[in-house]
Enzyme design. Structure first.
Site, PDB file in Angstrom:
ATOM      1  N   ASP A   1      13.017 -11.142  30.365  1.00  0.00           N
ATOM      2  CA  ASP A   1      13.947 -12.186  29.930  1.00  0.00           C
ATOM      3  C   ASP A   1      13.664 -13.489  30.680  1.00  0.00           C
ATOM      4  OD1 ASP A   1      15.952 -13.172  28.304  1.00  0.00           O
ATOM      5  OD2 ASP A   1      17.581 -12.564  29.640  1.00  0.00           O
TER       6      ASP A   1
ATOM      7  N   PRO B   1      31.011 -14.021  34.335  1.00  0.00           N
ATOM      8  CA  PRO B   1      31.027 -15.333  34.986  1.00  0.00           C
ATOM      9  C   PRO B   1      30.389 -15.303  36.371  1.00  0.00           C
ATOM     10  CG  PRO B   1      33.175 -14.304  35.176  1.00  0.00           C
ATOM     11  CD  PRO B   1      32.344 -13.383  34.329  1.00  0.00           C
TER      12      PRO B   1
ATOM     13  N   LEU C   1      30.738 -21.457  38.289  1.00  0.00           N
ATOM     14  CA  LEU C   1      29.470 -22.152  38.087  1.00  0.00           C
ATOM     15  C   LEU C   1      28.977 -22.053  36.651  1.00  0.00           C
ATOM     16  CD1 LEU C   1      27.633 -20.946  41.323  1.00  0.00           C
ATOM     17  CD2 LEU C   1      28.652 -23.195  40.929  1.00  0.00           C
TER      18      LEU C   1
END
Length: 345
Positions: free
Chosen positions: A155, A43, A36
């Site tokens: 974040d 990943p 994805l």
């Protein structure tokens, strides 16, 4: 038992522990066809469990120097947090050198792809954008005030907002998050982590972070959602304005509606103006001037007159930092600590 096993398992978690073999089958051995995307820690693959549930599997890279701490954060925080606007983790896996997180699969991917992705054919309309803004606000309010852990995300950005089938926003990626206890309101760190373009001045410059740091990031995110433009993009050739500086300039000139995404066909002018105004309140330079998330949620849902914002804090980055990557560096670095300035009109 390895160090990573003990770090995760020493905490009491009500979260299923998956076998690596199950995830290998689910992702077709982490096939590239199921990939994805890839973030700073590894990943992510789409998978399907035997019971038919679709999942997303984040496989932490073995070369990541920060992977163990971030992995532990994600497992602990998300397993203990329950809110409709936070992503859920059905389980995790720690086996040998492998560390994997299993997320609920989000068929509409991340917000940044809808705002900035070239392959997206259908543009988010204003109704969807305003719904997303409200959902993110409610999720942050839960993290800051309503959850028993009291979390600062650190974040918050478009790439960390996932969208489900109904386009409901889910805040994700708690690897850099920190919890506050007791009556703590702020703390500081020697290692600044987060994403350039979303960091508040006091955090990027001095390593001081609080719930108001997340409020600043939320304000930047709202400006991106309204404008359809990235936070680090410069908007004037003769002025080094990023998105906050550009919004502020138009606001002061009485041209606030010009800030809205040109691709939007139908707008609710009142909601657009209110969203931009609120975002400017959130990105004010001084943290004490910014509203908290309970005030933000109230302001979004009412027609009460908003206070006047002051000039936002923003910075001009060194080109060596990638625009989308989460980063960390000591607070003494001159590139970070001296790069903040105030907008000029």
């Amino acid at each position: 038992m390895g160090r990573s096993d003990s770090i995760v398992q020493k905490d009491s978690l009500d979260l299923p522990l998956f076998n690596l073999s199950t995830l290998i089958v689910a992702t077709d051995n982490f096939s590239s066809n199921n990939k994805l995307g890839e973030g700073g820690f590894g990943p992510v693959y789409k998978g399907c469990l035997e019971d038919g549930r679709e999942i997303a599997v984040k496989r932490l890279s073995v070369i990541s120097t920060q992977g163990v701490e971030e992995f532990r954060n994600e497992v602990i925080f998300i397993s203990k947090l329950q809110h409709r606007n936070l992503v859920k983790i059905p389980g995790y896996c720690v086996e040998g050198t492998e560390k994997l997180l299993i997320y609920e699969f989000m068929p509409n991917s991340s917000l940044d792809l809808h705002l900035f992705g070239k392959s997206i054919t259908k543009i988010l309309d204003w109704l969807q954008r305003f719904h997303i803004i409200n959902g993110i606000a409610r999720g942050l309010l839960y993290l800051h005030q309503d959850s028993h852990l009291r979390i600062i995300h650190r974040d918050l950005k478009a790439a960390n907002i996932l969208l489900d089938r109904e386009m409901e926003p889910k805040i994700s990626d708690f690897g850099l998050a920190r919890s506050f206890g007791g009556n703590e309101t702020e703390t500081n760190t020697k290692r600044v982590v987060g994403t350039y373009g979303y960091m508040s001045p006091e955090y990027a410059g001095d390593g001081i972070f609080s719930t108001k740091s997340d409020v600043f990031s939320f304000g930047v995110l709202v400006l991106e959602i309204v404008s359809g433009k990235k936070s680090r993009q410069l908007f004037y050739q003769d002025h080094n304005h990023n998105i906050a500086g550009y919004a502020w300039r138009l606001y002061k000139e009485g041209k606030t509606l010009e800030f809205a995404d040109e691709s939007l066909i139908e707008l609710n002018d009142i909601e657009v103006l209110r969203s931009i105004h609120l975002a400017l309140l959130c990105v004010q330079h001084r943290p004490e001037d910014r509203p908290d998330m309970s005030m933000v949620v109230m302001m979004l849902s009412s027609d009460q007159r908003l206070p006047e914002p002051t000039r936002p804090g923003y910075y001009i980055e060194d080109d060596k930092f990638g625009p989308e990557n989460s980063s960390s560096m000591p607070t003494q670095s001159p590139t970070v600590s001296h790069c903040y300035t105030m907008t000029h009109v």
